[in-house]
Structures are given as structure tokens and as C-alpha cells.
Design an enzyme around this catalytic site. Sequence first.
Site: not given
Ligand code: CP
Ligand code: NVA
Length: 321
Positions: A108, A135, A138, A230, A270, A297
Site C-alpha cells: 500500500r 485499489h 477492493q 467513499d 469500501c 476482502r
Molecule cells: N477498504 C480498505 O482498503 O480498508 P483499509 O484502509 O482498512 O485497508
Molecule cells: N479512497 C480511500 C480509500 C480507503 C480504503 C483512500 O485512498 O484513503
Amino acid sequence: FPSVIGRDLLTLKDFNSDEIKYFLWTAADLKERIKNNKETVRLLEGKSAALIFQKRSTRTRVSTETGLALLGGHSVYLTDSDFHLGVSESTTDTGRVLSGFCDLILARVYQQKDLEDMANSATIPVISGLSEMYHPIQILADLMTLQEHFGSLHGRTVAWVGDGNNIIHSFMMAAPKFGMHLNIATPQGYEPDSEVTQFTKGLAQENKTSVDLTNDPREACLSADVIVTDTWISMGQEEEKAARLKSFAGYQVDHELMSLAKKEAVFLHCLPRKPEEVTDEVFESEQSLVWQEAENRKWTVMAVMTCLMQDYNPIHPMPNF
Ligand code: CP
Ligand code: NVA
């Protein structure tokens, strides 16, 4: 099924509909075998994954760690404060070193480019656990959830209400491949990336589906099967909070927007969720599939890890997509 062994999953752009279906089929198969039939499935015995997190995570981290453990594998959780990446070692050197210890990397990161550099230097599969652009894992969970709920995906309309961010970008790379339509409502200036939009319009044409962008949430939600939103403030955008709250006024998913959609429409998010983008009423309603989506997930990331490391032959018939 199509083999995807050894591939990187940095974006769903790189995977065709048969390959994405294979991930979803495997996820459904593992869920049936492990959750419902209580089978022990040690497909990844002896395998190790490095989990690199430059940003916080609840779902991505916990689903991957527990999912890999269920399959007999082991994961190592790494952040900027406990290994050299980003401080005293380059992304490419890190990728080469981890390839000598592990069988897989999930990362990430802030920049999609870092995932690409990591994938280019590593000799093991690299999975995106989110970047500023995408993502992908997701959206696999979202598609699995919709398939479970509706029994099929083809012809469904997904309405996006909110920011043109990483989550909608990944929807855009996948939905047309399933014959799904996309109605995307964002405030002006928060539209999805223009290159992603161009590419998705091409995909939609190939698959005879539609992708429509608007600045009117009501228009997007009209007759939709699914409403998705989101957070308005993604990780790394905290300083833009005041401006964003202003720009997104009128974009909260509420009962009125839901009532414009089909009667049997569902709501996805998400997570993590902030109250400003969706009312408690919708979030906690029968139409909200967010907890099933979060649980999925786990099954989807287990499927991705499995299929990138071995040719998995599902036992149960392929779901109807
Ligand atoms: N939806 C998602 O990726 O959540 P986290 O940021 O908790 O991993
Ligand atoms: N759009 C959000 C998604 C988190 C899972 C972010 O990037 O923070």
C-alpha cells in the site's frame, strides 16, 4: 481457467474479463470450502508474503494476514518505521531483496509508480494494496458481493456519488468487462482521471456498455442497481479537508438519493466511512451490504494470492456473472 501465475496485480486494467472472473470464481470456491464446508485448505503452506504499508489499514492488512494464515502461509508486516524502504533503501533494491525471502509482496503506497518500480525489480508477484490511483483488490470484493447478492453482474448499473478517486478508477477498469454500466457523479474539479476515463470509454464501447459522467448525483442514481461512495478525503488529502467538505456539499448519499435508484438497489462503501458521505439511515439500512463487502476482502485477497502463486482448480461450478 486462465493461468495468471507469476503476474503482478497493480491494476485491473491489466486483466481481462476471464482472468477477473477466475479470481472471483476462486474466491467463491474458497469461501464455500472453508467458511461453509469447514474444510482445511492449506494451499499456501510454506509460502511467505511481505506486506508493505506506507498508509494505515484495517481491512487490507487484517484480511491478508488472516487469509494467508488460513491457507497455511506466513506474512511479515512492514511499515516505514520498521524497515529501510523510503528511508535508507530504494524501492528497487527492496524488491530484489524481498524476492529472496518471500513468495509475494503486497504493498500500500502513495504512488502507483512505486508499485511499478517494485514490480519491475521483484521476481515475485506484487499486489497493490491501494495507491493514489487504484485499489484493485477492493473492487474484486465489491464485484463478489454484488454477484452474491444479485446472482449476476451483467447489465447492472453502478452509480458512483463522490470523489473521482482510486476506488472509482478501479471500478472503471473492471465494470465494463462484466457488461456493467457506470454513472459517475462528482463535483466539478473532482472528476476521475482523464486518461482512466478515456480508457474506460473504450472498454465500454468494446463491451457495449455505458460510462456517463455528471455533476448531478440525482441523475447518476436514477434507476441504478447499486449506489457506491467513499470518503471525500482520502489518505494523504487531510490538508484539503475544509475545501473538500465545501465542494462535496449535496453529495451525501441519503434516503432521497437511494429512492431514485431501483427498488431493489443496494449500497456499497469500501470503508472506512465518515458520516458526511452517507447518512446513518442508509449506511445501517437493509440495502447496505458494507459488512458483507468488508468480509469478502478476505476471500478475494486469498484468491488473488493463490492464483498468482499456483494454478488453482476450483471444485465448485463457476458463479454466473
Ligand atoms: N477498504 C480498505 O482498503 O480498508 P483499509 O484502509 O482498512 O485497508
Ligand atoms: N479512497 C480511500 C480509500 C480507503 C480504503 C483512500 O485512498 O484513503
